[in-house]
Design an enzyme around this catalytic site. Sequence first.
Site, PDB file in Angstrom:
ATOM      1  N   ASP A 150     -38.957 -14.371  27.251  1.00 45.97           N
ATOM      2  CA  ASP A 150     -39.636 -14.798  28.320  1.00 45.97           C
ATOM      3  C   ASP A 150     -38.883 -16.194  27.129  1.00 45.97           C
ATOM      4  OD1 ASP A 150     -41.863 -15.821  29.120  1.00 45.97           O
ATOM      5  OD2 ASP A 150     -43.542 -15.291  27.473  1.00 45.97           O
TER       6      ASP A 150
ATOM      7  N   ASP B 248     -39.349 -17.465  34.599  1.00 46.15           N
ATOM      8  CA  ASP B 248     -39.955 -17.395  33.364  1.00 46.15           C
ATOM      9  C   ASP B 248     -39.647 -16.329  32.234  1.00 46.15           C
ATOM     10  OD1 ASP B 248     -42.684 -16.945  33.406  1.00 46.15           O
ATOM     11  OD2 ASP B 248     -42.463 -18.655  32.013  1.00 46.15           O
ATOM     12  N   GLU B 249     -39.109 -15.396  33.104  1.00 47.59           N
ATOM     13  CA  GLU B 249     -39.664 -13.699  32.051  1.00 47.59           C
ATOM     14  C   GLU B 249     -38.843 -13.090  32.943  1.00 47.59           C
ATOM     15  OE1 GLU B 249     -42.674 -11.878  30.779  1.00 47.59           O
ATOM     16  OE2 GLU B 249     -44.515 -13.080  32.349  1.00 47.59           O
TER      17      GLU B 249
END
Length: 373
Positions: free
Chosen positions: A25, A119-120
């Site tokens: 993350d 983003d993860e």
Amino acid sequence: MNDGEVRTDADDSEADGLRKIIHVDMDAFFASVEQRDHPELRGKPVAVGGSSGRGVVAAASYEARKFGVRSAMPSVTAKRKCPDLIFCKSRFDVYREVSQQIRAIFRHHTDLVEPLSLDEAYLDVTEDKLGIGSATRIAELIRQEIRAKTKLTASAGVSYNKFLAKIASDQNKPDGLCVIRPGEGAAFVADLPIRRFHGVGPKGAEKMARLGIETGGDLAEKDIEWLRAHFGSFADYLYRASRGIDLRPVRSSRIRKSVGGERTFSRDLSSGSELRDTMEDIIDIVWGYIERAEAEGRTVTLKMKFTDFQIFSRAKTMDRPIANKEEFAAIGRALLEEVLPLPMPIRLMGLTLSKLEGNSDQQPRPDAQLSLL
């Protein structure tokens, strides 16, 4: 492999049926990209999103979070909490480019990558390409590579299933690493506040508190029949999660059926002006989810729940994917105007984008519908 022990040498095997899962993350991704590209913003409270009266925070730097600024928060509220807050206009083309760099790093180690957003992502490194063997070492290398190639930091969680890996990635943020080994899952979860369980929102946490459930340990004391009586279909997930159990595989190919969000009001709304203002907030937040998910769809659906709890919806389908936020917003506004004036006040309103574009051979997943509180 013995209980409570993880062998990290290269000849580690799946003899016990355990997998090696990493959840990566990025730390305050959008805001961190802005601070990277604009050195004058480093160390300062930054929010990505609109600063106008109807604007919404899409992301906040850690400096801003210290003041209580959070994503999905109205910009006026964020500014009140942090008077020195600096707003940056979102640049999703840049965020996508950086995201692709990060995913290339993931795929250097494994093809089993399941992105959740820009983003993860989850990674299954049970059989990693480089033969490293240690999921912890791979997570360390990935974080180092991300920092070297993007000048950004990432946090990672390492465990034997997705639920625990995701919890672990949040444990030592920012720029942290946490490992939950076989045999440690149930004990780790027992000490967690119930709000840390994915899917348990503020309202759910309040309900659990009224039932005497504050931690994962409290939840684990309840049998499945009791949980089903109080939480319905959500009970099976809660039962397994409270014991550190999650059998979901990492899926490298999947599509969403829909992406959307809904907002439950603190008081019932009925006036056209209030509903129009609320619609603007929902448009901003939901389009942010759509951008994060890189989703393209053809149908926009307006959902409302009246004070008598009856649910009403109206949709418009295009013959091509929605082109941009402006078109999405125009359709949402038009759907609202079609139903005004309302026959009675409403307690909830939401927008969803569906009929998403994707390959037909991909595995579907449940609708991604998020509460906007």
